[in-house]
Design a protein around this motif. Structure first.
Motif, PDB file in Angstrom:
ATOM      1  N   ASP A 115       0.790  -1.239   0.000  1.00 36.79           N
ATOM      2  CA  ASP A 115       0.000   0.000   0.000  1.00 36.79           C
ATOM      3  C   ASP A 115       0.820   1.287   0.000  1.00 36.79           C
ATOM      4  N   SER A 116       2.110   1.178   0.285  1.00 36.71           N
ATOM      5  CA  SER A 116       2.941   2.386   0.294  1.00 36.71           C
ATOM      6  C   SER A 116       4.357   2.020  -0.119  1.00 36.71           C
ATOM      7  N   GLY A 117       5.110   3.034  -0.471  1.00 34.36           N
ATOM      8  CA  GLY A 117       6.496   2.806  -0.874  1.00 34.36           C
ATOM      9  C   GLY A 117       7.308   2.159   0.231  1.00 34.36           C
ATOM     10  N   SER A 118       7.079   2.599   1.460  1.00 29.28           N
ATOM     11  CA  SER A 118       7.808   2.025   2.594  1.00 29.28           C
ATOM     12  C   SER A 118       7.560   0.520   2.673  1.00 29.28           C
ATOM     13  N   GLU A 119       6.314   0.139   2.482  1.00 31.18           N
ATOM     14  CA  GLU A 119       5.979  -1.285   2.557  1.00 31.18           C
ATOM     15  C   GLU A 119       6.565  -2.056   1.385  1.00 31.18           C
ATOM     16  N   ALA A 120       6.655  -1.422   0.229  1.00 32.04           N
ATOM     17  CA  ALA A 120       7.270  -2.091  -0.924  1.00 32.04           C
ATOM     18  C   ALA A 120       8.748  -2.341  -0.642  1.00 32.04           C
ATOM     19  N   VAL A 121       9.396  -1.372   0.011  1.00 33.05           N
ATOM     20  CA  VAL A 121      10.797  -1.522   0.399  1.00 33.05           C
ATOM     21  C   VAL A 121      10.917  -2.616   1.472  1.00 33.05           C
ATOM     22  N   GLU A 122      10.030  -2.525   2.439  1.00 34.89           N
ATOM     23  CA  GLU A 122       9.990  -3.501   3.528  1.00 34.89           C
ATOM     24  C   GLU A 122       9.878  -4.926   2.958  1.00 34.89           C
ATOM     25  N   GLY A 151      20.699   8.225   2.155  1.00 33.88           N
ATOM     26  CA  GLY A 151      19.585   7.629   1.420  1.00 33.88           C
ATOM     27  C   GLY A 151      18.311   7.643   2.241  1.00 33.88           C
ATOM     28  N   TYR A 152      17.201   7.434   1.557  1.00 33.57           N
ATOM     29  CA  TYR A 152      15.906   7.371   2.236  1.00 33.57           C
ATOM     30  C   TYR A 152      15.069   6.277   1.583  1.00 33.57           C
ATOM     31  N   HIS A 153      14.534   5.382   2.407  1.00 36.44           N
ATOM     32  CA  HIS A 153      13.734   4.297   1.842  1.00 36.44           C
ATOM     33  C   HIS A 153      12.366   4.165   2.503  1.00 36.44           C
ATOM     34  N   GLY A 154      11.984   5.120   3.330  1.00 38.89           N
ATOM     35  CA  GLY A 154      10.662   5.063   3.950  1.00 38.89           C
ATOM     36  C   GLY A 154      10.759   5.105   5.458  1.00 38.89           C
ATOM     37  N   ASP A 155       9.599   5.057   6.104  1.00 36.80           N
ATOM     38  CA  ASP A 155       9.526   5.288   7.547  1.00 36.80           C
ATOM     39  C   ASP A 155       9.132   4.072   8.375  1.00 36.80           C
ATOM     40  N   VAL A 221      19.428   0.639  -3.114  1.00 42.97           N
ATOM     41  CA  VAL A 221      19.860   1.937  -3.634  1.00 42.97           C
ATOM     42  C   VAL A 221      18.687   2.656  -4.287  1.00 42.97           C
ATOM     43  N   GLU A 222      18.637   3.954  -4.112  1.00 38.70           N
ATOM     44  CA  GLU A 222      17.690   4.773  -4.871  1.00 38.70           C
ATOM     45  C   GLU A 222      18.255   4.876  -6.286  1.00 38.70           C
ATOM     46  N   ALA A 223      17.493   4.407  -7.254  1.00 43.34           N
ATOM     47  CA  ALA A 223      18.008   4.305  -8.615  1.00 43.34           C
ATOM     48  C   ALA A 223      18.291   5.680  -9.213  1.00 43.34           C
ATOM     49  N   ALA A 255      16.514  -2.139  -6.195  1.00 45.89           N
ATOM     50  CA  ALA A 255      16.407  -0.767  -6.688  1.00 45.89           C
ATOM     51  C   ALA A 255      15.146  -0.149  -6.091  1.00 45.89           C
ATOM     52  N   ASP A 256      15.324   0.916  -5.339  1.00 43.37           N
ATOM     53  CA  ASP A 256      14.178   1.660  -4.815  1.00 43.37           C
ATOM     54  C   ASP A 256      13.792   2.693  -5.877  1.00 43.37           C
ATOM     55  N   GLU A 257      12.729   2.382  -6.598  1.00 41.13           N
ATOM     56  CA  GLU A 257      12.237   3.304  -7.636  1.00 41.13           C
ATOM     57  C   GLU A 257      10.894   3.899  -7.221  1.00 41.13           C
ATOM     58  N   VAL A 258      10.676   3.962  -5.910  1.00 41.31           N
ATOM     59  CA  VAL A 258       9.412   4.506  -5.413  1.00 41.31           C
ATOM     60  C   VAL A 258       9.235   5.945  -5.906  1.00 41.31           C
ATOM     61  N   ALA A 259      10.322   6.716  -5.836  1.00 44.57           N
ATOM     62  CA  ALA A 259      10.234   8.114  -6.264  1.00 44.57           C
ATOM     63  C   ALA A 259      10.506   8.268  -7.756  1.00 44.57           C
ATOM     64  N   THR A 260      11.432   7.466  -8.272  1.00 43.89           N
ATOM     65  CA  THR A 260      11.915   7.693  -9.640  1.00 43.89           C
ATOM     66  C   THR A 260      11.074   6.997 -10.703  1.00 43.89           C
ATOM     67  N   GLY A 284       6.017   2.664  -6.310  1.00 39.97           N
ATOM     68  CA  GLY A 284       4.855   3.184  -5.586  1.00 39.97           C
ATOM     69  C   GLY A 284       4.512   4.543  -6.159  1.00 39.97           C
ATOM     70  N   LYS A 285       4.376   5.514  -5.293  1.00 39.74           N
ATOM     71  CA  LYS A 285       4.118   6.920  -5.660  1.00 39.74           C
ATOM     72  C   LYS A 285       3.337   7.135  -6.960  1.00 39.74           C
ATOM     73  N   GLY A 286       4.019   7.259  -8.109  1.00 41.43           N
ATOM     74  CA  GLY A 286       3.311   7.584  -9.355  1.00 41.43           C
ATOM     75  C   GLY A 286       2.489   6.455  -9.953  1.00 41.43           C
TER      76      GLY A 286
END
Ligand SMILES: *Cc1c(COP(=O)(O)O)cnc(C)c1O
Length: 471
Positions: A115-122, A151-155, A221-223, A255-260, A284-286
């Motif tokens: 449901d969220s980028g953090s969870e996708a990373v998790e 880096g940032y991958h969620g909360d 890594v944030e791609a 690859a964390d592509e939540v933002a990119t 996630g996000k977009g």
């Protein structure tokens, strides 16, 4: 249902706790209460319209109230809103999975929703750890995650363990295992040139692999671009080099592509810039065009197959959430992707990127702009107290807000990350809209010059007093 601004503001103050917001300060100000959206703009309860210059924080793709996405949701609503994905399937999540597999780098064939980028990373981190545990048993030593500084991958706590941000996550660090950290290639700060910067980062990764043989389960890594760090764009060759290094050392790459993802950097996914296929990708996000909360983790057949076995073997991925694979969210995502295709949205970004780069380069003339960084539809403007020494402002000084507050008065919503002012308009912005947003940003920057100059002076002479600190 529609209440006036004052009534809403009062109720907001009384009951709503906002994310990433110091409520004591927020409650002293008159809040911005959004009541409506249209295209690239949002309207507040006082009737004023603003450009959504952050895409509602990395989310929005085409704009607000997009007829095609609205229709996709309404159509699904006419069938069913939600049923569980635990041990059973639903139509839009299947159709979306098929689409996603076609869009992501080749070889990522399995889609796990959240449901969220953090969870996708998790989920990606847990999959990586369990992959090794499933293959090597409980004795496996592969339980470390390697991530990049700043880096940032969620909360959520797993994401925080992988990449704690001191400012945000300091209260939780004591209870979390520490990740191995390598420097992200920051061209502006390294002073080593593009190749030297990339080399230094990759060498640091390799050193950590060597110091912890057989212990690293995955690198995350944030791609191509660190977002929260202040739009730090990796020089060419870094992602490719990292992916090769992971292969050589038999370490999974996340690859964390939540933002990119979904066109933000000018390609559907940032990994495409260097032809990289990671072992796992978090998106996630977009994904839903900025409409509804949906995220996903995609992985390879190889990772997926390590989870297969009899129920008794406990190789199952025991992970999920109540709303995993929600039909309305998946329908919105299908609507978003269809519209991206039909409008050739990504193909049409080149002209917008050129506009952003030419305006951004002009901002370098400003006496306190140390660097401008951009890729696709993201622009970061880094303010420094001194261009020569690249002296930064204390985080609490909120240097960037001096520009963002002015921009808001002029009808553009943007937010800073520390002293980096960020503008990332919806991909669907027209050239005219984009130009107007950049005009407002440029004007706000120059109007704030004197205020920033005063702050810079204080920082450089050591007379800056931390707000709220004892006298
Ligand atoms: C926003 C973000 C996340 C977290 O996503 P949420 O949907 O806010 O949980 C993770 N990684 C990156 C790179 C992000 O930008």
């Amino acid at each position: 249902m529609h209440k006036d601004h004052d009534a809403l503001a009062r109720l907001d103050r009384d009951h709503v706790w906002h994310p990433y917001t110091q409520m004591a300060e927020y409650n002293e100000k008159d809040p911005l209460v959004v009541v409506e959206g249209d295209g690239r703009r949002l309207k507040d309860a006082k009737g004023r319209w603003y450009y959504d210059g952050t895409s509602s924080i990395w989310l929005n793709v085409h704009g607000h109230r997009v007829p095609e996405i609205d229709a996709a949701i309404v159509e699904q609503l006419g069938k069913v809103a939600h049923s569980t994905l635990l041990g059973q399937a639903n139509e839009p999540s299947i159709l979306l999975a098929e689409e996603l597999v076609k869009l992501v780098p080749e070889g990522l064939t399995r889609v796990f929703y959240s449901d969220s980028g953090s969870e996708a990373v998790e989920a990606a981190i847990k999959m990586a750890l369990q992959y090794w545990a499933n293959l090597e048993g409980k004795e496996t030593k592969r339980h470390r995650i390697l991530s990049f500084e700043d880096g940032y991958h969620g909360d959520t706590l797993g994401a925080v363990a992988a990449a704690p941000v001191e400012t945000f996550h300091w209260p939780f660090k004591a209870m979390l295992p520490s990740a191995l950290r390598a420097p992200f290639p920051n061209l502006y700060r390294s002073g080593k040139g593009p190749q030297g910067t990339v080399r230094a980062s990759l060498n640091a990764v390799e050193k950590l692999f060597d110091e912890h043989p057989g212990e690293v389960a995955a690198v995350i890594v944030e791609a191509m671009m660190q977002g929260v760090a202040g739009i730090v764009v990796a020089p060419e060759g870094f992602l490719k080099g990292l992916s090769e290094l992971c292969r050589e050392h038999d370490v999974l790459l996340i690859a964390d592509e939540v933002a990119t993802g979904f066109g933000r950097t000018g390609r559907m996914f940032a990994c495409e810039h260097e032809g990289v296929t990671p072992d796992l990708i978090a998106i996630g996000k977009g994904l839903t065009g900025g409409y509804l909360p949906l995220a996903a983790t995609l992985t390879t057949d190889e990772v997926y197959e390590a989870f297969l076995g009899s129920h008794a073997e406990k190789k199952t991925f025991f992970h999920g959430h109540s709303y995993t694979g929600n039909q309305l969210c998946c329908a919105a995502a299908l609507g978003n992707l269809k519209l991206m295709r039909e409008t050739k949205l990504i193909e049409g970004l080149a002209g917008k990127e050129r506009l952003i780069s030419s305006r951004a380069e002009a901002m370098r003339e400003h006496p306190y702009v140390g660097d401008v960084r951009y890729k696709g539809m993201v622009l970061g403007i880094e303010l420094v107290a001194d261009k020569e020494t690249k002296a930064t402002y204390p985080w609490e000084a909120q240097a960037g807000w001096r520009i963002c507050n002015r921009a808001r008065e002029k009808g553009l919503l943007v937010r800073p990350l520390g002293s980096v002012v960020i503008c990332m308009p919806p991909l669907g912005s027209t050239l005219e809209e984009l130009s107007e947003m950049l005009d407002i940003l440029t004007a706000s920057l120059w109007e704030a010059t004197e205020e920033i100059s005063t702050l810079s002076e204080k920082v450089l002479t050591g007379t800056y007093e931390r707000p709220g600190s004892p006298a």
